[in-house]
Motif scaffolding. Sequence first.
Motif, PDB file in Angstrom:
ATOM      1  N   LYS A 159       0.830  -1.213   0.000  1.00  0.00           N
ATOM      2  CA  LYS A 159       0.000   0.000   0.000  1.00  0.00           C
ATOM      3  C   LYS A 159       0.865   1.264   0.000  1.00  0.00           C
ATOM      4  CE  LYS A 159      -4.262   0.002   1.568  1.00  0.00           C
ATOM      5  NZ  LYS A 159      -5.452   0.024   2.382  1.00  0.00           N
ATOM      6  N   LEU A 160       1.934   1.236   0.798  1.00  0.00           N
ATOM      7  CA  LEU A 160       2.832   2.391   0.853  1.00  0.00           C
ATOM      8  C   LEU A 160       3.572   2.594  -0.468  1.00  0.00           C
ATOM      9  CD1 LEU A 160       4.242   1.976   4.456  1.00  0.00           C
ATOM     10  CD2 LEU A 160       2.915   3.937   3.612  1.00  0.00           C
ATOM     11  N   MET A 161       3.959   1.505  -1.099  1.00  0.00           N
ATOM     12  CA  MET A 161       4.647   1.594  -2.394  1.00  0.00           C
ATOM     13  C   MET A 161       3.704   2.202  -3.442  1.00  0.00           C
ATOM     14  SD  MET A 161       7.779   0.360  -2.101  1.00  0.00           S
ATOM     15  CE  MET A 161       8.374  -0.573  -3.471  1.00  0.00           C
ATOM     16  N   ARG A 162       2.448   1.765  -3.426  1.00  0.00           N
ATOM     17  CA  ARG A 162       1.477   2.333  -4.365  1.00  0.00           C
ATOM     18  C   ARG A 162       1.232   3.812  -4.049  1.00  0.00           C
ATOM     19  NH1 ARG A 162      -2.914  -1.037  -3.339  1.00  0.00           N
ATOM     20  NH2 ARG A 162      -1.734  -2.859  -2.753  1.00  0.00           N
ATOM     21  N   TYR A 163       1.200   4.137  -2.783  1.00  0.00           N
ATOM     22  CA  TYR A 163       1.011   5.526  -2.364  1.00  0.00           C
ATOM     23  C   TYR A 163       2.213   6.379  -2.785  1.00  0.00           C
ATOM     24  CZ  TYR A 163      -0.917   9.188   0.639  1.00  0.00           C
ATOM     25  OH  TYR A 163      -1.454  10.340   1.113  1.00  0.00           O
ATOM     26  N   ALA A 164       3.396   5.794  -2.786  1.00  0.00           N
ATOM     27  CA  ALA A 164       4.614   6.515  -3.190  1.00  0.00           C
ATOM     28  C   ALA A 164       4.604   6.843  -4.683  1.00  0.00           C
ATOM     29  CB  ALA A 164       5.852   5.695  -2.859  1.00  0.00           C
ATOM     30  N   GLU A 165       3.862   6.071  -5.448  1.00  0.00           N
ATOM     31  CA  GLU A 165       3.786   6.315  -6.897  1.00  0.00           C
ATOM     32  C   GLU A 165       2.968   7.546  -7.236  1.00  0.00           C
ATOM     33  OE1 GLU A 165       2.179   2.690  -8.454  1.00  0.00           O
ATOM     34  OE2 GLU A 165       4.087   1.617  -8.263  1.00  0.00           O
ATOM     35  N   LEU A 166       2.126   7.974  -6.322  1.00  0.00           N
ATOM     36  CA  LEU A 166       1.228   9.132  -6.579  1.00  0.00           C
ATOM     37  C   LEU A 166       1.989  10.427  -6.649  1.00  0.00           C
ATOM     38  CD1 LEU A 166      -1.706   8.202  -4.200  1.00  0.00           C
ATOM     39  CD2 LEU A 166      -1.512   7.748  -6.638  1.00  0.00           C
TER      40      LEU A 166
END
Length: 166
Positions: A159-166
Amino acid sequence: MDVEFVGGMQEFLEDRIIYSIARVLDEIVRETDIIESPQQTVFHTNKKPSISLAKYLERIQMYSYCSNECFILALIYIDRIQEKNQDVVINSFCVHRFMLACIILSIKYNDDDYYKNDYYARVGGITITELNKLEEELLIMLDYELYVSQKQYYFYKDKLMRYAEL
């Protein structure tokens, strides 16, 4: 897709983990700052820290030499605190101290090498007495449950990795 590019992107996103955590907590704090906290804890201060949470986490990362895993575990501990202690509101008056204590516990639980609390107190900008009290209170709030399953850890990391992509 080029394997080298994917690996490089993965590494870049992992380097951004602490900023993702800071963003998530900043969003939570924005919402909770408008709520009057029903319970003041040893984590609460009289005034908001002048350092941003992202800069504070950078400082901890720089001087504690801990793994990124410890930051993810710390976020999981924050969530557990909220689940187990419904009356505790994590806001801008306590989020720095909660994260410091959670990171220290995760370092001690997860990493092979760690420093004494007087060192972490200096890194966190508090006294050794305060840090010892925070650590003790945090363990009580967590019911001494520091273990995190691999499944839960990777759920948060993804979830954090996906959030970092934003």
